[in-house]
Design a protein around this motif. Sequence first.
Motif, PDB file in Angstrom:
ATOM      1  N   ARG A   1     -17.042  31.166  -3.793  1.00  0.00           N
ATOM      2  CA  ARG A   1     -16.309  30.398  -2.783  1.00  0.00           C
ATOM      3  C   ARG A   1     -16.515  30.950  -1.377  1.00  0.00           C
ATOM      4  O   ARG A   1     -16.362  30.220  -0.391  1.00  0.00           O
ATOM      5  CB  ARG A   1     -14.821  30.366  -3.126  1.00  0.00           C
ATOM      6  CG  ARG A   1     -14.520  29.633  -4.426  1.00  0.00           C
ATOM      7  CD  ARG A   1     -13.064  29.269  -4.534  1.00  0.00           C
ATOM      8  NE  ARG A   1     -12.199  30.456  -4.596  1.00  0.00           N
ATOM      9  CZ  ARG A   1     -10.863  30.396  -4.592  1.00  0.00           C
ATOM     10  NH1 ARG A   1     -10.254  29.223  -4.511  1.00  0.00           N
ATOM     11  NH2 ARG A   1     -10.153  31.507  -4.668  1.00  0.00           N
ATOM     12  N   ILE A   2     -16.884  32.213  -1.282  1.00  0.00           N
ATOM     13  CA  ILE A   2     -17.094  32.813   0.027  1.00  0.00           C
ATOM     14  C   ILE A   2     -18.343  32.261   0.713  1.00  0.00           C
ATOM     15  O   ILE A   2     -18.571  32.492   1.900  1.00  0.00           O
ATOM     16  CB  ILE A   2     -17.186  34.353  -0.111  1.00  0.00           C
ATOM     17  CG1 ILE A   2     -16.819  35.024   1.207  1.00  0.00           C
ATOM     18  CG2 ILE A   2     -18.565  34.789  -0.582  1.00  0.00           C
ATOM     19  CD1 ILE A   2     -16.639  36.512   1.099  1.00  0.00           C
ATOM     20  N   LEU A   3     -19.139  31.507  -0.029  1.00  0.00           N
ATOM     21  CA  LEU A   3     -20.346  30.892   0.534  1.00  0.00           C
ATOM     22  C   LEU A   3     -20.133  29.435   0.915  1.00  0.00           C
ATOM     23  O   LEU A   3     -21.089  28.749   1.293  1.00  0.00           O
ATOM     24  CB  LEU A   3     -21.503  31.000  -0.468  1.00  0.00           C
ATOM     25  CG  LEU A   3     -21.959  32.422  -0.819  1.00  0.00           C
ATOM     26  CD1 LEU A   3     -23.030  32.380  -1.904  1.00  0.00           C
ATOM     27  CD2 LEU A   3     -22.480  33.146   0.408  1.00  0.00           C
ATOM     28  N   ASN A   4     -18.890  28.946   0.817  1.00  0.00           N
ATOM     29  CA  ASN A   4     -18.650  27.550   1.190  1.00  0.00           C
ATOM     30  C   ASN A   4     -18.766  27.394   2.709  1.00  0.00           C
ATOM     31  O   ASN A   4     -18.956  28.358   3.445  1.00  0.00           O
ATOM     32  CB  ASN A   4     -17.292  27.050   0.661  1.00  0.00           C
ATOM     33  CG  ASN A   4     -16.117  27.809   1.258  1.00  0.00           C
ATOM     34  OD1 ASN A   4     -16.176  28.308   2.376  1.00  0.00           O
ATOM     35  ND2 ASN A   4     -15.026  27.888   0.503  1.00  0.00           N
ATOM     36  N   ASP A   5     -18.642  26.172   3.174  1.00  0.00           N
ATOM     37  CA  ASP A   5     -18.856  25.905   4.603  1.00  0.00           C
ATOM     38  C   ASP A   5     -17.567  25.952   5.423  1.00  0.00           C
ATOM     39  O   ASP A   5     -17.516  25.468   6.547  1.00  0.00           O
ATOM     40  CB  ASP A   5     -19.571  24.571   4.803  1.00  0.00           C
ATOM     41  CG  ASP A   5     -18.778  23.385   4.253  1.00  0.00           C
ATOM     42  OD1 ASP A   5     -17.659  23.599   3.729  1.00  0.00           O
ATOM     43  OD2 ASP A   5     -19.279  22.248   4.344  1.00  0.00           O
ATOM     44  N   ASP A   6     -16.522  26.569   4.874  1.00  0.00           N
ATOM     45  CA  ASP A   6     -15.262  26.690   5.620  1.00  0.00           C
ATOM     46  C   ASP A   6     -15.387  27.660   6.789  1.00  0.00           C
ATOM     47  O   ASP A   6     -14.641  27.568   7.765  1.00  0.00           O
ATOM     48  CB  ASP A   6     -14.145  27.170   4.693  1.00  0.00           C
ATOM     49  CG  ASP A   6     -13.718  26.102   3.696  1.00  0.00           C
ATOM     50  OD1 ASP A   6     -14.010  24.915   3.941  1.00  0.00           O
ATOM     51  OD2 ASP A   6     -13.097  26.459   2.671  1.00  0.00           O
ATOM     52  N   ALA A   7     -16.319  28.607   6.684  1.00  0.00           N
ATOM     53  CA  ALA A   7     -16.522  29.602   7.736  1.00  0.00           C
ATOM     54  C   ALA A   7     -17.908  30.209   7.577  1.00  0.00           C
ATOM     55  O   ALA A   7     -18.555  30.053   6.543  1.00  0.00           O
ATOM     56  CB  ALA A   7     -15.453  30.692   7.650  1.00  0.00           C
ATOM     57  N   GLN A   8     -18.358  30.919   8.615  1.00  0.00           N
ATOM     58  CA  GLN A   8     -19.630  31.621   8.531  1.00  0.00           C
ATOM     59  C   GLN A   8     -19.485  32.834   7.605  1.00  0.00           C
ATOM     60  O   GLN A   8     -18.413  33.414   7.476  1.00  0.00           O
ATOM     61  CB  GLN A   8     -20.058  32.121   9.906  1.00  0.00           C
ATOM     62  CG  GLN A   8     -20.349  31.047  10.920  1.00  0.00           C
ATOM     63  CD  GLN A   8     -20.790  31.644  12.245  1.00  0.00           C
ATOM     64  OE1 GLN A   8     -21.702  32.474  12.310  1.00  0.00           O
ATOM     65  NE2 GLN A   8     -20.119  31.247  13.314  1.00  0.00           N
ATOM     66  N   THR A   9     -20.592  33.214   6.974  1.00  0.00           N
ATOM     67  CA  THR A   9     -20.594  34.385   6.098  1.00  0.00           C
ATOM     68  C   THR A   9     -21.796  35.262   6.421  1.00  0.00           C
ATOM     69  O   THR A   9     -22.904  34.766   6.622  1.00  0.00           O
ATOM     70  CB  THR A   9     -20.641  33.967   4.617  1.00  0.00           C
ATOM     71  OG1 THR A   9     -19.503  33.153   4.318  1.00  0.00           O
ATOM     72  CG2 THR A   9     -20.625  35.187   3.705  1.00  0.00           C
ATOM     73  N   ILE A  10     -21.548  36.568   6.477  1.00  0.00           N
ATOM     74  CA  ILE A  10     -22.612  37.557   6.659  1.00  0.00           C
ATOM     75  C   ILE A  10     -22.641  38.442   5.421  1.00  0.00           C
ATOM     76  O   ILE A  10     -21.614  38.995   5.020  1.00  0.00           O
ATOM     77  CB  ILE A  10     -22.378  38.421   7.905  1.00  0.00           C
ATOM     78  CG1 ILE A  10     -22.397  37.568   9.174  1.00  0.00           C
ATOM     79  CG2 ILE A  10     -23.435  39.536   7.996  1.00  0.00           C
ATOM     80  CD1 ILE A  10     -22.006  38.324  10.438  1.00  0.00           C
ATOM     81  N   ILE A  11     -23.802  38.549   4.795  1.00  0.00           N
ATOM     82  CA  ILE A  11     -23.971  39.412   3.631  1.00  0.00           C
ATOM     83  C   ILE A  11     -24.809  40.617   4.041  1.00  0.00           C
ATOM     84  O   ILE A  11     -25.886  40.464   4.614  1.00  0.00           O
ATOM     85  CB  ILE A  11     -24.657  38.663   2.478  1.00  0.00           C
ATOM     86  CG1 ILE A  11     -23.824  37.452   2.061  1.00  0.00           C
ATOM     87  CG2 ILE A  11     -24.874  39.595   1.278  1.00  0.00           C
ATOM     88  CD1 ILE A  11     -24.523  36.533   1.078  1.00  0.00           C
ATOM     89  N   THR A  12     -24.307  41.810   3.776  1.00  0.00           N
ATOM     90  CA  THR A  12     -25.031  43.014   4.142  1.00  0.00           C
ATOM     91  C   THR A  12     -25.596  43.674   2.883  1.00  0.00           C
ATOM     92  O   THR A  12     -24.863  43.935   1.934  1.00  0.00           O
ATOM     93  CB  THR A  12     -24.111  44.000   4.877  1.00  0.00           C
ATOM     94  OG1 THR A  12     -23.152  44.540   3.966  1.00  0.00           O
ATOM     95  CG2 THR A  12     -23.373  43.293   5.991  1.00  0.00           C
TER      96      THR A  12
END
Length: 234
Positions: A102-113
Amino acid sequence: MSETNEIQLNMMIIMKPYVILNAAMTLDGKIATKTGSLEISGKEDLKRVHELRKEVDGIMVGINTVLVDDPRLTVHKIPSIKSDNPIRIVVDNQGRIPLKSRILNDDAQTIITTSNKVKKDKKSLEHCKKLSKKANIFHSKESSVNLKELMNYLYSKNIKTLMLEGGSTLNFSMIKENLIDEIRVCIAPIVVGGKYAKTLFDGEGFDFMNEAINLELKNSYQLGKDLILEYKVL
């Protein structure tokens, strides 16, 4: 160390977001039971957490939080609009985030490190290429994510305030590197015990008490059945 390198290091330390570690824990310091159950604080505290999310520029968790809890990391317990959602950051050394998270949905930007381990593993590299279609990828050059380097990167992306909702390992890694400015803790009047239950800070820990991180209590108040403590990290 040369003067130039010393200046660069100081800039990396200074140019970082103001980091607020926020967590809920039991009276005996547990942030989850040994089975991973997380229902600790009351509804009043949940609203407090989402009000804080609304105020910050970014919110960061570790990969285990994503795998176990599958959070959205958005503002949804209080009235809000999409633009209220902070940028979501996940520390994921090996690029293991499931594509349906769900953290990859389009509700907000996501940065994966991720770390350089990803580039050394063909399967992980292919997975990260798929992830890059749903999120921005920050590759650390080391075998585990360099947190100071990450903070500098996030600051460059205009993330000036960062809420840390990490697990016990990420929390300790951040405070060990002196990257946490403030700690806000909700203490629920319950005890769960268990040597395998996660505490607020685990990781390798310090060997001696004189190495411990000192805090200064700035505020405390009752919220429903819970107690909120707010500390400045010295």
